[in-house]
Scaffold this motif. Structure first.
Motif, PDB file in Angstrom:
ATOM      1  N   LEU A  81       0.797  -1.143  -0.080  1.00  0.00           N
ATOM      2  CA  LEU A  81       0.138  -0.163  -0.108  1.00  0.00           C
ATOM      3  C   LEU A  81       0.777   1.198  -0.238  1.00  0.00           C
ATOM      4  O   LEU A  81       1.676   1.340   0.978  1.00  0.00           O
ATOM      5  CB  LEU A  81      -0.925  -0.033   1.290  1.00  0.00           C
ATOM      6  CG  LEU A  81      -1.861   1.085   1.299  1.00  0.00           C
ATOM      7  CD1 LEU A  81      -2.800   1.200   0.134  1.00  0.00           C
ATOM      8  CD2 LEU A  81      -2.558   0.858   2.856  1.00  0.00           C
ATOM      9  N   ILE A  82       0.661   2.067  -1.033  1.00  0.00           N
ATOM     10  CA  ILE A  82       1.776   3.240  -1.007  1.00  0.00           C
ATOM     11  C   ILE A  82       0.549   4.437  -1.632  1.00  0.00           C
ATOM     12  O   ILE A  82      -0.302   4.189  -2.263  1.00  0.00           O
ATOM     13  CB  ILE A  82       2.800   2.935  -2.092  1.00  0.00           C
ATOM     14  CG1 ILE A  82       2.334   2.847  -3.555  1.00  0.00           C
ATOM     15  CG2 ILE A  82       3.750   2.093  -1.864  1.00  0.00           C
ATOM     16  CD1 ILE A  82       3.352   2.956  -4.722  1.00  0.00           C
TER      17      ILE A  82
ATOM     18  N   GLU B 143       9.563  -7.256   1.726  1.00  0.00           N
ATOM     19  CA  GLU B 143       8.306  -7.302   2.565  1.00  0.00           C
ATOM     20  C   GLU B 143       7.474  -6.147   2.464  1.00  0.00           C
ATOM     21  O   GLU B 143       7.752  -5.217   2.065  1.00  0.00           O
ATOM     22  CB  GLU B 143       8.854  -7.429   4.159  1.00  0.00           C
ATOM     23  CG  GLU B 143       9.726  -8.703   4.230  1.00  0.00           C
ATOM     24  CD  GLU B 143       9.151 -10.093   3.679  1.00  0.00           C
ATOM     25  OE1 GLU B 143       7.856 -10.339   4.221  1.00  0.00           O
ATOM     26  OE2 GLU B 143       9.639 -11.048   3.264  1.00  0.00           O
ATOM     27  N   ARG B 144       6.089  -6.084   2.930  1.00  0.00           N
ATOM     28  CA  ARG B 144       5.179  -5.419   2.756  1.00  0.00           C
ATOM     29  C   ARG B 144       5.550  -3.846   3.388  1.00  0.00           C
ATOM     30  O   ARG B 144       5.073  -2.994   2.894  1.00  0.00           O
ATOM     31  CB  ARG B 144       3.930  -5.984   3.301  1.00  0.00           C
ATOM     32  CG  ARG B 144       2.722  -5.116   3.381  1.00  0.00           C
ATOM     33  CD  ARG B 144       1.332  -5.888   3.683  1.00  0.00           C
ATOM     34  NE  ARG B 144       1.498  -6.001   5.265  1.00  0.00           N
ATOM     35  CZ  ARG B 144       0.740  -4.979   5.990  1.00  0.00           C
ATOM     36  NH1 ARG B 144       0.242  -4.124   5.384  1.00  0.00           N
ATOM     37  NH2 ARG B 144       0.716  -5.169   7.221  1.00  0.00           N
ATOM     38  N   LEU B 145       5.995  -4.018   4.459  1.00  0.00           N
ATOM     39  CA  LEU B 145       6.683  -2.492   5.149  1.00  0.00           C
ATOM     40  C   LEU B 145       7.844  -2.045   4.726  1.00  0.00           C
ATOM     41  O   LEU B 145       8.366  -1.181   5.548  1.00  0.00           O
ATOM     42  CB  LEU B 145       6.013  -2.807   6.526  1.00  0.00           C
ATOM     43  CG  LEU B 145       4.761  -2.824   6.778  1.00  0.00           C
ATOM     44  CD1 LEU B 145       4.447  -3.051   8.393  1.00  0.00           C
ATOM     45  CD2 LEU B 145       3.931  -1.963   6.147  1.00  0.00           C
ATOM     46  N   THR B 146       8.656  -2.710   3.980  1.00  0.00           N
ATOM     47  CA  THR B 146      10.058  -2.232   3.717  1.00  0.00           C
ATOM     48  C   THR B 146      10.119  -1.136   2.688  1.00  0.00           C
ATOM     49  O   THR B 146       9.228  -1.299   1.783  1.00  0.00           O
ATOM     50  CB  THR B 146      10.826  -3.417   3.282  1.00  0.00           C
ATOM     51  OG1 THR B 146      10.641  -4.096   2.293  1.00  0.00           O
ATOM     52  CG2 THR B 146      11.090  -4.366   4.549  1.00  0.00           C
ATOM     53  N   PRO B 147      11.040  -0.396   2.490  1.00  0.00           N
ATOM     54  CA  PRO B 147      11.063   0.839   1.542  1.00  0.00           C
ATOM     55  C   PRO B 147      10.947   0.178   0.013  1.00  0.00           C
ATOM     56  O   PRO B 147      11.683  -0.961  -0.073  1.00  0.00           O
ATOM     57  CB  PRO B 147      12.222   1.364   1.621  1.00  0.00           C
ATOM     58  CG  PRO B 147      12.396   1.294   3.137  1.00  0.00           C
ATOM     59  CD  PRO B 147      12.188   0.000   3.435  1.00  0.00           C
ATOM     60  N   ILE B 148      10.476   0.871  -0.858  1.00  0.00           N
ATOM     61  CA  ILE B 148      10.496   0.397  -2.166  1.00  0.00           C
ATOM     62  C   ILE B 148      11.519   1.496  -3.070  1.00  0.00           C
ATOM     63  O   ILE B 148      11.444   2.583  -2.645  1.00  0.00           O
ATOM     64  CB  ILE B 148       8.943   0.770  -2.738  1.00  0.00           C
ATOM     65  CG1 ILE B 148       8.035  -0.225  -2.279  1.00  0.00           C
ATOM     66  CG2 ILE B 148       8.946   0.541  -4.501  1.00  0.00           C
ATOM     67  CD1 ILE B 148       6.532   0.039  -2.193  1.00  0.00           C
TER      68      ILE B 148
ATOM     69  N   MET C 189       8.342   5.083   0.647  1.00  0.00           N
ATOM     70  CA  MET C 189       7.911   4.251   1.933  1.00  0.00           C
ATOM     71  C   MET C 189       6.273   3.600   1.795  1.00  0.00           C
ATOM     72  O   MET C 189       5.636   4.534   1.903  1.00  0.00           O
ATOM     73  CB  MET C 189       7.937   5.010   3.323  1.00  0.00           C
ATOM     74  CG  MET C 189       9.423   5.341   3.634  1.00  0.00           C
ATOM     75  SD  MET C 189      10.416   4.212   3.820  1.00  0.00           S
ATOM     76  CE  MET C 189       9.789   3.304   5.259  1.00  0.00           C
ATOM     77  N   PRO C 190       5.988   2.337   2.246  1.00  0.00           N
ATOM     78  CA  PRO C 190       4.849   1.995   2.372  1.00  0.00           C
ATOM     79  C   PRO C 190       3.842   2.216   3.347  1.00  0.00           C
ATOM     80  O   PRO C 190       4.667   2.758   4.434  1.00  0.00           O
ATOM     81  CB  PRO C 190       5.188   0.247   2.209  1.00  0.00           C
ATOM     82  CG  PRO C 190       6.288   0.126   2.064  1.00  0.00           C
ATOM     83  CD  PRO C 190       7.223   1.362   2.396  1.00  0.00           C
ATOM     84  N   LEU C 191       2.712   2.387   3.095  1.00  0.00           N
ATOM     85  CA  LEU C 191       1.743   2.661   4.231  1.00  0.00           C
ATOM     86  C   LEU C 191       1.435   1.721   5.244  1.00  0.00           C
ATOM     87  O   LEU C 191       1.562   0.413   4.516  1.00  0.00           O
ATOM     88  CB  LEU C 191       0.477   3.248   3.857  1.00  0.00           C
ATOM     89  CG  LEU C 191       0.695   4.658   2.732  1.00  0.00           C
ATOM     90  CD1 LEU C 191      -0.764   4.914   2.027  1.00  0.00           C
ATOM     91  CD2 LEU C 191       1.230   5.873   3.296  1.00  0.00           C
TER      92      LEU C 191
END
Length: 75
Positions: free
Chosen positions: A28-29, A52-57, A72-74
């Motif tokens: 989720l971004i 992973e879902r909450l690591t930076p893209i 940064m993901p939400l």
């Protein structure tokens, strides 16, 4: 496959050509950050790396290794 769901303005689905390595990941971004980065990269091919879902893209133009963007993901 890119998907956005804005409660005030509706939904959008976009298909993009991509070479995907690894497992499917859903994150989720803020789509405005993604659009801003893609509009300012002067390349047609962008490397997007995520873990992973909450690591930076990270987003990098294919031919410019010294240019990196981070989203940064939400939660």
């Amino acid at each position: 496959h890119l998907f956005t769901d804005k409660t005030q303005t509706g939904e959008s689905h976009e298909k993009v050509t991509a070479k995907v390595e690894g497992e499917n990941t859903k994150v989720l971004i803020n789509v405005n950050y993604l659009i801003d980065i893609l509009n300012n990269i002067e390349e047609n091919v962008v490397v997007i790396e995520m873990g992973e879902r909450l690591t930076p893209i990270t987003l990098k133009p294919l031919n410019k290794s010294n240019y990196t963007n981070i989203i940064m993901p939400l939660k």
